[in-house]
Design a protein around this motif. Sequence first.
Motif: not given
Length: 252
Positions: A68-69, A213, A123
Amino acid sequence: MMVSRTAQVEQPLDLPPGYTLVSLREYGDAFAHGCTIAAQAGAGTLVWVRRYDLVEFAVVLEPDEPLASARRAFFAGMNAIGDAIAVHCPPEREVQFTWPDTILFDGGVLGGGQLGWPKDCREDEVPAWLVFGVILRAADMAHVGEVEAASGVALLNEGFEMVDTEAMIGSFARHLMTAFDQWNERGFDPLARDYLERLSKENAGERHGIDVNGDLLVKAPAAKGPVIRSSLVNALAKVAWYDPEYRAPKLG
């Protein structure tokens, strides 16, 4: 965010230590091939398609944070190719981005970036790899009609006396390493700022930010309305700059 391993091979490109070159013939697909070999080839593998009319390559990354990041590595790649073009282009010419992946040169679509990751990665999991790919139009393509070609932007038509593909890719590789060093030492904010400085704005006075994100956050000039969020994942899936028929940046 890891960008390279120590494995190296003899290579014609002037790449920094830690990169390993994979060359493809002119009909190859750098991004697709990079995604196919990423798990085995490892970080720092750079796939290059040798052709005169496109600058086409992809690099394998190994992130150290959840997907996600980790997708924010895309902005490091965009900054790196933007800086590489700026280094080699004629003076007073402008490199811009259209959210999130289109690269503009003097207002015309020059090419764009792509990001790939393992499709089975959640994620909240650290992905085994990411692949950042780039295609730029270097010259008019032989199989494109004269009228269509006239509506496009190519480096050779925009003041470049020649397109030194090897030098541009080498410059990208160095700028990418610098970007990740900056991320590690100072956090993501400087990378976000550099990307947003090149991002074209629809309305004067808009304030832009990038969420953890990777989503784009847009605040209206009056600062009274809600923050508008644009999904990075959804936008990347569209690859708006790419023409699958010609397997090249769109014309016009």
